[in-house]
Design a protein around this motif. Structure first.
Motif, short mmCIF file in Angstrom:
data_model
loop_
_atom_site.label_atom_id
_atom_site.label_comp_id
_atom_site.label_asym_id
_atom_site.label_seq_id
_atom_site.Cartn_x
_atom_site.Cartn_y
_atom_site.Cartn_z
N GLY A 1 8.54 -2.94 7.82
CA GLY A 1 8.59 -1.81 6.89
C GLY A 1 8.30 -2.29 5.48
O GLY A 1 7.95 -3.45 5.26
N VAL A 2 8.45 -1.35 4.54
CA VAL A 2 8.16 -1.64 3.14
C VAL A 2 9.22 -1.00 2.27
O VAL A 2 9.67 0.12 2.54
N VAL A 3 9.64 -1.72 1.23
CA VAL A 3 10.56 -1.17 0.23
C VAL A 3 9.74 -0.89 -1.02
O VAL A 3 9.05 -1.77 -1.54
N PHE A 4 9.81 0.36 -1.50
CA PHE A 4 9.11 0.76 -2.71
C PHE A 4 10.11 1.02 -3.83
O PHE A 4 11.20 1.56 -3.59
N ALA A 5 9.72 0.66 -5.04
CA ALA A 5 10.49 0.99 -6.25
C ALA A 5 9.48 1.60 -7.23
O ALA A 5 8.43 1.01 -7.49
N ALA A 6 9.79 2.77 -7.76
CA ALA A 6 8.87 3.48 -8.65
C ALA A 6 9.63 4.00 -9.87
O ALA A 6 10.74 4.50 -9.75
N THR A 7 9.01 3.87 -11.03
CA THR A 7 9.63 4.35 -12.25
C THR A 7 8.63 5.11 -13.10
O THR A 7 7.43 4.84 -13.04
N ILE B 1 4.53 1.77 -9.62
CA ILE B 1 5.06 1.60 -8.28
C ILE B 1 4.89 0.16 -7.80
O ILE B 1 3.82 -0.42 -7.94
N ILE B 2 5.96 -0.38 -7.24
CA ILE B 2 5.96 -1.71 -6.64
C ILE B 2 6.38 -1.56 -5.18
O ILE B 2 7.32 -0.82 -4.88
N GLY B 3 5.69 -2.24 -4.28
CA GLY B 3 6.05 -2.23 -2.87
C GLY B 3 6.11 -3.64 -2.34
O GLY B 3 5.20 -4.44 -2.60
N VAL B 4 7.17 -3.98 -1.62
CA VAL B 4 7.32 -5.32 -1.02
C VAL B 4 7.64 -5.16 0.47
O VAL B 4 8.25 -4.18 0.88
N PRO B 5 7.24 -6.14 1.26
CA PRO B 5 7.48 -6.03 2.71
C PRO B 5 8.96 -6.21 3.06
O PRO B 5 9.69 -6.92 2.38
N MET B 6 9.35 -5.54 4.13
CA MET B 6 10.68 -5.71 4.70
C MET B 6 10.49 -6.41 6.05
O MET B 6 9.78 -5.88 6.91
N THR B 7 11.08 -7.57 6.19
CA THR B 7 10.91 -8.34 7.41
C THR B 7 12.21 -8.39 8.18
O THR B 7 13.26 -7.98 7.69
N THR B 8 12.14 -8.96 9.38
CA THR B 8 13.35 -9.15 10.18
C THR B 8 14.16 -10.28 9.58
O THR B 8 13.71 -10.97 8.67
N ALA C 1 13.45 -4.62 -5.62
CA ALA C 1 12.86 -4.25 -4.33
C ALA C 1 13.01 -5.39 -3.34
O ALA C 1 13.32 -5.17 -2.16
N ARG C 2 12.84 -6.63 -3.80
CA ARG C 2 13.03 -7.78 -2.91
C ARG C 2 14.50 -7.92 -2.48
O ARG C 2 14.78 -8.27 -1.33
N SER C 3 15.41 -7.65 -3.40
CA SER C 3 16.84 -7.70 -3.04
C SER C 3 17.18 -6.67 -1.98
O SER C 3 17.90 -6.96 -1.02
N ALA D 1 2.79 -4.29 2.91
CA ALA D 1 3.30 -5.06 4.05
C ALA D 1 2.66 -6.44 4.12
O ALA D 1 3.24 -7.36 4.67
N GLN D 2 1.48 -6.60 3.53
CA GLN D 2 0.80 -7.90 3.56
C GLN D 2 1.28 -8.84 2.46
O GLN D 2 0.90 -9.98 2.42
N GLY D 3 2.08 -8.35 1.53
CA GLY D 3 2.58 -9.24 0.48
C GLY D 3 3.22 -8.47 -0.65
O GLY D 3 4.39 -8.62 -0.93
N MET D 4 2.44 -7.62 -1.31
CA MET D 4 2.98 -6.83 -2.42
C MET D 4 1.97 -5.77 -2.83
O MET D 4 0.77 -6.01 -2.81
#
Length: 183
Positions: A158-164, A143-150, A48-50, A123-126
């Protein structure tokens, strides 16, 4: 008389061995389950960070503070990640609207919006959770969510989510249990 004492000692020894193997198996399964969950969490988080880093390269500023994601350029990239880690990957804006996604793991269709409280936390971190994402999934997904920054690591846009599905984790634990029983 001696046969009777021998049988008692043999019975007690067999019970102790059986209980020891049972306890060993239980402890092994618990540690294996925790290890596998941590590995899956790390894999989802890393990917998700990548994707978040890659997505930041495809953000264009339309007006001050307003960004647009070039979704077409990212579509193939997200599809390959989603398939390789056996997870759903989707990107939302800060209001929770899904901008882009690939649902290789669940086959989910029509995911439009993620609850704003979850998006705000990510959006605040994870964000890390297990559940149906307020009914979007039929079963409890991890579910994992990480922020998407400029590009310049500015504010979250925004936020990138990965769920399995936990089914993959459960299948691995079942295989480990079979190996234990065979041993």
């Amino acid at each position: 008389m001696q046969r009777s004492i021998f049988r008692r000692y043999l019975s007690i020894t067999m019970v102790i061995i059986f209980l020891s193997f049972t306890m060993l198996g239980g402890v092994m399964m618990a540690f294996f389950g925790q290890f596998w969950q941590q590995e899956k969490k790390d894999l989802l988080s890393q990917n998700a960070r990548s994707i978040s880093g890659m997505a930041s390269l495809y953000l264009t500023e339309k007006s001050p503070g307003k960004f647009q994601l070039e979704a077409d350029a990212l579509r193939g990239f997200i599809a390959s990640f989603s398939t390789s880690i056996d997870a759903d990957i989707f990107i939302t804006d800060l209001e929770g609207r899904v901008l882009l996604g690939n649902y290789a793991n669940s086959g989910l269709e029509g995911l439009d919006k993620v609850p704003e409280s979850i998006v705000a936390q990510a959006a605040q971190g994870m964000y890390e959770g297990r559940g149906s994402l307020n009914g979007l999934y039929r079963e409890g997904y991890y579910i994992i969510g990480v922020p998407m920054t400029t590009r310049d690591n500015g504010p979250s846009v925004g936020v990138v989510f990965a769920a399995t599905s936990p089914a993959t984790m459960n299948a691995m634990q079942l295989e480990a249990f079979k190996i234990f029983l065979l041993a």
